[in-house]
Design a protein around this motif. Structure first.
Motif, mmCIF file in Angstrom:
data_model
loop_
_atom_site.group_PDB
_atom_site.id
_atom_site.type_symbol
_atom_site.label_atom_id
_atom_site.label_comp_id
_atom_site.label_asym_id
_atom_site.label_seq_id
_atom_site.Cartn_x
_atom_site.Cartn_y
_atom_site.Cartn_z
ATOM 1 N N ILE A 192 59.013 36.473 36.326
ATOM 2 C CA ILE A 192 58.493 37.805 36.024
ATOM 3 C C ILE A 192 57.541 38.238 37.138
ATOM 4 N N ARG A 193 57.754 39.408 37.692
ATOM 5 C CA ARG A 193 56.879 39.939 38.734
ATOM 6 C C ARG A 193 55.697 40.662 38.075
ATOM 7 N N GLU A 194 54.519 40.525 38.669
ATOM 8 C CA GLU A 194 53.317 41.150 38.109
ATOM 9 C C GLU A 194 52.709 42.133 39.105
ATOM 10 N N VAL A 195 52.511 43.357 38.651
ATOM 11 C CA VAL A 195 51.868 44.384 39.462
ATOM 12 C C VAL A 195 50.365 44.354 39.157
ATOM 13 N N PRO A 196 49.522 44.215 40.177
ATOM 14 C CA PRO A 196 48.078 44.163 39.899
ATOM 15 C C PRO A 196 47.532 45.519 39.460
ATOM 16 N N LEU A 197 46.691 45.499 38.422
ATOM 17 C CA LEU A 197 45.919 46.680 38.047
ATOM 18 C C LEU A 197 44.591 46.634 38.798
ATOM 19 N N HIS A 198 43.769 47.639 38.612
ATOM 20 C CA HIS A 198 42.590 47.794 39.465
ATOM 21 C C HIS A 198 41.289 47.772 38.662
ATOM 22 N N VAL A 199 40.272 47.132 39.259
ATOM 23 C CA VAL A 199 38.908 47.138 38.722
ATOM 24 C C VAL A 199 38.012 47.720 39.806
ATOM 25 N N LEU A 200 37.291 48.778 39.466
ATOM 26 C CA LEU A 200 36.455 49.486 40.446
ATOM 27 C C LEU A 200 35.007 49.066 40.250
ATOM 28 N N VAL A 201 34.481 48.291 41.221
ATOM 29 C CA VAL A 201 33.147 47.698 41.122
ATOM 30 C C VAL A 201 32.320 48.131 42.324
ATOM 31 N N ASP A 202 31.236 48.869 42.067
ATOM 32 C CA ASP A 202 30.316 49.281 43.138
ATOM 33 C C ASP A 202 31.067 49.921 44.316
ATOM 34 N N GLY A 203 32.013 50.763 44.001
ATOM 35 C CA GLY A 203 32.755 51.473 45.024
ATOM 36 C C GLY A 203 33.910 50.709 45.622
ATOM 37 N N ALA A 204 34.057 49.433 45.245
ATOM 38 C CA ALA A 204 35.159 48.622 45.768
ATOM 39 C C ALA A 204 36.315 48.623 44.781
ATOM 40 N N ASP A 205 37.517 48.810 45.306
ATOM 41 C CA ASP A 205 38.735 48.787 44.492
ATOM 42 C C ASP A 205 39.318 47.381 44.562
ATOM 43 N N LEU A 206 39.157 46.619 43.478
ATOM 44 C CA LEU A 206 39.597 45.227 43.437
ATOM 45 C C LEU A 206 40.880 45.120 42.625
ATOM 46 N N ARG A 207 41.854 44.415 43.191
ATOM 47 C CA ARG A 207 43.139 44.244 42.516
ATOM 48 C C ARG A 207 43.103 42.993 41.637
ATOM 49 N N ASP A 208 43.350 43.182 40.358
ATOM 50 C CA ASP A 208 43.346 42.079 39.404
ATOM 51 C C ASP A 208 44.409 41.055 39.786
ATOM 52 N N GLY A 209 43.976 39.802 39.930
ATOM 53 C CA GLY A 209 44.907 38.745 40.276
ATOM 54 C C GLY A 209 45.103 38.561 41.762
ATOM 55 N N VAL A 210 44.541 39.460 42.560
ATOM 56 C CA VAL A 210 44.662 39.367 44.020
ATOM 57 C C VAL A 210 43.287 39.203 44.654
ATOM 58 N N ASP A 211 42.353 40.088 44.320
ATOM 59 C CA ASP A 211 41.006 40.053 44.876
ATOM 60 C C ASP A 211 40.055 39.323 43.930
ATOM 61 N N ASP A 212 38.941 38.870 44.461
ATOM 62 C CA ASP A 212 37.926 38.203 43.642
ATOM 63 C C ASP A 212 37.142 39.252 42.861
ATOM 64 N N VAL A 213 37.269 39.203 41.537
ATOM 65 C CA VAL A 213 36.542 40.122 40.664
ATOM 66 C C VAL A 213 35.341 39.370 40.086
ATOM 67 N N PRO A 214 34.134 39.950 40.112
ATOM 68 C CA PRO A 214 32.956 39.260 39.580
ATOM 69 C C PRO A 214 33.181 38.789 38.144
ATOM 70 N N HIS A 215 32.707 37.570 37.843
ATOM 71 C CA HIS A 215 32.954 37.002 36.510
ATOM 72 C C HIS A 215 32.242 37.777 35.414
ATOM 73 N N ASP A 216 31.151 38.495 35.774
ATOM 74 C CA ASP A 216 30.380 39.235 34.781
ATOM 75 C C ASP A 216 30.731 40.715 34.783
#
Length: 284
Positions: free
Chosen positions: A22-46
């Motif tokens: 199954i292929r997974e498309v990353p969704l996005h988390v916007l933190v302090d102006g940074a667009d972080l890709r879920d499962g690709v970029d490091d997203v803060p644990h908190d």
């Protein structure tokens, strides 16, 4: 020639994605102006504790690129996309837009679910595809699996839900509830709605176990217990479900992931359950 199934990172598929292709498309988390890709970029644990964090679905261009690759890998068999509930994310509508580029070769199914609820539906579609089924049959398998899947959720605080705007028809009690620890569920349209008003966490967890038991009955089922920074609570809930439902074919405990945790807040626990169609399934 095998139909390829595509989902998104909110489905929390883990090892099952690789096992079933199954292929997974990353969704996005916007933190302090940074667009972080879920499962690709490091997203803060908190991330769920940060008041100005927001999330975003996948854009049509992103989805189209994933579909294009999947279609090529399918050798023309087609692509079945199963995404987070349309009532909770823009990803489904973006997927429909993206799929138009490929005509009938890419089908999109609204999971009307979230977390491993979406994952279970994508997994059933991939199982069907692995058996050599055509795109119509794979899409039918996903829709049938949707009818056997449910997600329940207990939140420990209401701030995140207030900010998210995704509480649907339960919004009327959010403004006045004080110590409420509501039991929520995804309804038949994939909306997050109030199932029961409960005042304590322990009673809310007990009610959640009761609701899962009512749904499963004596049938085998697969269960994933999700949590947001509450592994102990999730473990206890998993133990209660295992004791109550010894016929479960699988049960695992997994984090809820940053995209969903932003909206439900710390301490939340949820259960995704899929009743097996005929006989127990093994493995998540």
């Amino acid at each position: 020639m095998t139909v390829v199934v595509v989902s998104d990172s909110s489905a929390r598929l883990g090892d099952a994605a690789g096992r079933w292709g199954i292929r997974e498309v990353p969704l996005h988390v916007l933190v302090d102006g940074a667009d972080l890709r879920d499962g690709v970029d490091d997203v803060p644990h908190d991330v769920h504790d940060r008041p100005k964090v927001t999330t975003a679905g996948a854009a049509p261009a992103e989805l189209a690129e994933h579909y294009r690759r999947a279609l090529a890998d399918s050798d023309g068999a087609g692509v079945l996309a199963v995404h987070l509930s349309a009532a909770l994310s823009s990803t489904y509508s973006a997927a429909v837009t993206a799929a138009r580029e490929f005509g009938s070769a890419v089908r999109v199914v609204n999971s009307r679910s979230a977390a491993m609820g979406t994952g279970f539906i994508a997994r059933e579609a991939a199982r069907c595809a692995a058996g050599g089924a055509d795109l119509d049959a794979v899409a039918d398998a996903a829709r049938a699996a949707r009818e056997r899947t449910q997600v329940f959720l207990v939140v420990h605080r209401l701030d995140n839900l207030r900010r998210s705007g995704r509480i649907g028809t339960a919004s009327s009690w959010l403004g006045t509830a004080l110590s409420l620890k509501p039991l929520l569920k995804l309804d038949v349209d994939g909306r997050l709605v109030l199932d029961q008003r409960i005042r304590t966490v322990s009673k809310a967890h007990a009610a959640l176990v009761d609701r899962v038991a009512d749904m499963v009955g004596t049938k085998p089922a697969d269960v994933v217990v999700h949590h947001v920074d509450n592994h102990d609570g999730a473990d206890q809930l998993g133990a209660a479900l295992t004791q109550r439902l010894p016929q479960l074919s699988s049960l695992s405990v997994e984090d809820m992931g940053p995209v969903l945790s932003v909206h439900v807040g710390g301490g939340a626990v949820g259960v995704a359950v899929q009743v097996c169609e005929v006989s127990p399934r093994t493995g998540p």
